[in-house]
Structures are given as structure tokens and as C-alpha cells.
Motif scaffolding. Structure first.
Motif, PDB file in Angstrom:
ATOM      1  N   GLU A  74      -8.754  -8.225   3.365  1.00 22.05           N
ATOM      2  CA  GLU A  74      -8.507  -6.959   2.670  1.00 22.05           C
ATOM      3  C   GLU A  74      -7.294  -6.255   3.269  1.00 22.05           C
ATOM      4  O   GLU A  74      -7.086  -6.304   4.488  1.00 22.05           O
ATOM      5  N   PRO A  75      -6.499  -5.575   2.443  1.00 18.99           N
ATOM      6  CA  PRO A  75      -5.427  -4.735   2.979  1.00 18.99           C
ATOM      7  C   PRO A  75      -6.013  -3.454   3.571  1.00 18.99           C
ATOM      8  O   PRO A  75      -7.160  -3.093   3.288  1.00 18.99           O
ATOM      9  N   ALA A  76      -5.206  -2.767   4.384  1.00 18.13           N
ATOM     10  CA  ALA A  76      -5.667  -1.530   5.022  1.00 18.13           C
ATOM     11  C   ALA A  76      -4.682  -0.406   4.767  1.00 18.13           C
ATOM     12  O   ALA A  76      -3.467  -0.601   4.899  1.00 18.13           O
ATOM     13  N   PRO A  77      -5.162   0.779   4.413  1.00 16.01           N
ATOM     14  CA  PRO A  77      -4.261   1.923   4.203  1.00 16.01           C
ATOM     15  C   PRO A  77      -3.592   2.343   5.504  1.00 16.01           C
ATOM     16  O   PRO A  77      -4.229   2.394   6.563  1.00 16.01           O
ATOM     17  N   ASP A  78      -2.302   2.656   5.435  1.00 15.93           N
ATOM     18  CA  ASP A  78      -1.587   3.131   6.623  1.00 15.93           C
ATOM     19  C   ASP A  78      -2.239   4.379   7.201  1.00 15.93           C
ATOM     20  O   ASP A  78      -2.272   4.570   8.417  1.00 15.93           O
ATOM     21  N   ALA A  79      -2.761   5.230   6.335  1.00 15.44           N
ATOM     22  CA  ALA A  79      -3.353   6.483   6.804  1.00 15.44           C
ATOM     23  C   ALA A  79      -4.576   6.233   7.686  1.00 15.44           C
ATOM     24  O   ALA A  79      -4.889   7.040   8.565  1.00 15.44           O
ATOM     25  N   MET A  80      -5.252   5.111   7.486  1.00 13.38           N
ATOM     26  CA  MET A  80      -6.449   4.823   8.269  1.00 13.38           C
ATOM     27  C   MET A  80      -6.108   4.190   9.609  1.00 13.38           C
ATOM     28  O   MET A  80      -6.817   4.399  10.598  1.00 13.38           O
ATOM     29  N   THR A  81      -5.026   3.397   9.661  1.00 10.34           N
ATOM     30  CA  THR A  81      -4.674   2.699  10.902  1.00 10.34           C
ATOM     31  C   THR A  81      -3.609   3.428  11.702  1.00 10.34           C
ATOM     32  O   THR A  81      -3.280   3.014  12.815  1.00 10.34           O
ATOM     33  N   GLY A  82      -3.052   4.503  11.143  1.00  7.88           N
ATOM     34  CA  GLY A  82      -2.098   5.297  11.890  1.00  7.88           C
ATOM     35  C   GLY A  82      -0.678   4.792  11.866  1.00  7.88           C
ATOM     36  O   GLY A  82       0.160   5.241  12.653  1.00  7.88           O
ATOM     37  N   VAL A  83      -0.348   3.845  10.985  1.00  9.33           N
ATOM     38  CA  VAL A  83       1.021   3.352  10.896  1.00  9.33           C
ATOM     39  C   VAL A  83       1.950   4.502  10.522  1.00  9.33           C
ATOM     40  O   VAL A  83       1.709   5.233   9.568  1.00  9.33           O
ATOM     41  N   GLY A  84       3.011   4.650  11.299  1.00  9.09           N
ATOM     42  CA  GLY A  84       3.987   5.690  11.010  1.00  9.09           C
ATOM     43  C   GLY A  84       3.617   7.053  11.552  1.00  9.09           C
ATOM     44  O   GLY A  84       4.389   8.003  11.450  1.00  9.09           O
TER      45      GLY A  84
END
Length: 329
Positions: free
Chosen positions: A108-118
Motif C-alpha cells: 500500500e502507498p502511504a500519505p506524506d502527511a502520515m509519515t512526515g515527509v517534507g
């Protein structure tokens, strides 16, 4: 003599680390839903054990140890989460009937907002684009769980071998041996993982806009010029995967439910540190959820597209089941 730590201390100090721990568990599990479960379990175990936390390591390191153990336990009786390319079958003819497998636990892909990317995060290394990109998460699924843990702790989190040995419960020599095997396996299944992952260049952004326009305008002929020669298209839970611009265009003509301009709407989202879209399909005048699309560039063209048809992902990405945005046609 210092006061004994309290559960309130734990909640205050540990909560800011939740996103990076989710990213860690996502790398291990290949599913944001499974990762959330393991983070919850990690915090529960840590909360119960916090009275005994002696501070010999940082709280962050202690939590990562618990999260790693929790994930390894969860993975004991689970199958890996592949993409269709990871099943070992050759590329599929675009004209062949679509076949899906709902029993496979797909990546599954993961939202950036959940993993803190950026995010402006002091531990940005653990939530960088490179550390959660789709190709890496897919490649990690080829490794046995312990190899996966060792490689993530050493090469992503940059832990020392002795720290990894303590976290995983093996010797330092075993860590080095496992890491060597894991790196070799990763290089075999995904040889370009060392390529840097950067924000889109101006040229790539313009190319992405042409890509979106081609889909929304049903310009299938135009799509051919937007992919690399060896581009791959895959779309779990369908088991087939397709390689090359002509095959991708033919697949679109034959199997895409869109019939003309305006039938598809691509709404920008952010997944795995990459360009991504919530794709909606118009039927009876209403745009309903269709798929989550994650786009990977290779140079200035699109080299890989993952179309994920798991309906629950729309909720994961905070997207509505029906699109009523002002840009719909």
C-alpha cells in the motif's frame, strides 16, 4: 536523586515521535494500516514499561527497539506485501483479460502527511523521500523480516551495528552478515535504489502537467510520449503488470472505463514522497473514487505508475468517495 518518570512524562515526550515511528513500521510492514496497528502496540508496550525505563539509551532509540520487535512479531505469520512485479511473472499482454487476486496482501502507498515527509522535523533523515519511496518499500518486501529490520536500522536510521544487534537480539557479527546479504538482495531486485530522490524539477513538473492533461482529456496517443521506453504500469489487486509506452496505451484503450475527455479526474495528493493523485471516474455525471495513483519519474519522463484500487485508501489519504471540486468538467 531524580524523580521517577511518570506515564504523563511518557505521553508528553513520546507523542512527537509518532510519525517517524509510523514511517519505520510502514517500511517494515508495507501497509500504512498495519503500521498504524504496530505503532499503537508500540506505544501500549512502552507505556506499560516506562516505569522501568532507565535512560541508558534515548527515549527515541528505546521506542524504535520496541517498534522493531513489535513488527517482527507481527510479521511471524504474515506473507510479504508485493506489487504485481514482485510475484515473479513476466509482463502481461495489454489485450489479455484482467485478473485480480483479492487474497494477496498487496503493498500500500502511504500519505506524506502520515509519515512526515517534507515536515520540519529534527529527525528528517527517518522521514526523507528516499526512506519511504515506493520502490524501496516494494524492494524491502523481498527480504525476510529480520533482514528487513537490520537493513532499515543500519542503512535508513544509521544505527551502529551494536545498537542493531541489541534491538534485534543477535550478535554484532550476525548483523554485519545479515546486512551484507540484505544489500545484495536489494541490489538484485531494485538496482536503482541508490539514485537520489529530489523534488521535481521545473521540466519534470511541466511533464507531469502534460501527463495529467493527457489522462483527463483521454489523449491516449499523447500518453505514449510521456513514458520511458521501459516504463512499468501495475495496479493491484490485478496481478498483471505492463511494460513500455505502447503496452500502457493499449491497456488504457482496452481496459480503462473512461470513454472520452472529462471521464477521469486526477486530484493531486502526496504519497511516498512522490507525485500522486486520487483518481476519480465519472459515471452518470458523478465522479466516484477509482484508484490512488503514485507516479515515479526516471529522468524527465514517467518510469513507473502504481494504481492502487483498494477503496479504503481514499479515506487513508483524506479524500472523499465522490469528488465535487470546482475543477470538475
Amino acid at each position: 536523586m531524580t524523580d521517577k518518570p511518570t506515564n504523563e512524562d511518557f505521553l508528553r515526550l513520546a507523542d512527537p515521535m509518532r510519525r517517524e515511528l509510523l514511517a519505520h513500521c510502514y517500511r517494515m510492514m508495507g501497509s500504512v494500516h498495519d503500521a498504524e496497528d504496530q505503532v499503537q502496540e508500540t506505544y501500549l508496550r512502552a507505556w506499560r514499561a516506562y516505569d522501568g525505563f532507565e535512560g541508558r539509551s534515548s527515549l527515541r532509540t528505546w521506542l524504535y527497539r520496541i517498534a522493531t520487535t513489535t513488527c517482527l512479531t507481527a510479521l511471524d505469520n504474515r506473507s510479504r506485501r508485493p506489487l504485481p512485479t514482485g510475484l515473479g511473472a513476466p509482463s502481461t499482454e495489454a489485450s489479455a483479460p484482467l485478473a485480480q487476486d483479492g487474497e494477496v496482501p498487496w503493498l500500500e502507498p502511504a500519505p506524506d502527511a502520515m509519515t512526515g515527509v517534507g515536515a520540519d522535523d529534527p529527525a528528517a533523515v527517518v522521514t526523507s523521500r528516499e526512506s519511504v519511496r515506493l520502490a524501496l518499500i516494494a524492494a524491502l518486501q523481498h527480504l525476510p523480516p529480520r533482514q528487513r529490520a537490520v537493513l532499515v536500522l543500519r542503512d535508513v536510521l544509521r544505527w551502529k551495528a551494536a545498537e542493531v544487534a541489541e534491538a534485534v537480539g543477535i550478535s554484532t557479527a550476525a548483523v554485519n552478515s545479515i546486512l551484507q546479504r540484505a544489500r545484495a538482495q536489494l541490489s538484485e531486485v531494485s538496482p536503482h535504489l541508490d539514485d537520489p530522490v529530489e523534488p521535481l524539477t521545473t521540466e519534470q513538473q511541466a511533464h507531469l502537467e502534460r501527463y495529467v492533461a493527457a489522462f483527463e482529456n483521454y489523449d491516449v496517443d499523447g500518453l505514449v510520449h510521456l513514458f520511458t521506453e521501459d516504463a512499468i504500469w501495475e495496479m493491484p489487486p490485478f496481478v498483471g503488470w505492463y511494460q513500455g509506452p505502447e503496452a500502457i496505451a493499449e491497456l488504457t484503450r482496452i481496459h480503462c472505463p473512461a470513454q472520452g475527455p472529462g471521464d477521469l479526474k486526477l486530484v493531486p495528493i502526496a504519497a511516498n514522497g512522490q507525485p500522486a493523485f486520487a483518481v476519480y471516474h465519472r459515471a452518470d455525471g458523478v465522479y466516484g473514487q477509482f484508484a490512488i495513483m503514485v507516479v515515479t519519474f526516471s529522468g524527465d519522463r514517467v518510469g513507473h505508475v502504481g494504481m492502487f484500487f483498494e477503496e479504503s485508501l481514499f479515506e487513508t489519504f483524506g479524500m472523499p468517495a465522490k469528488w465535487e471540486g470546482s475543477e470538475t468538467k
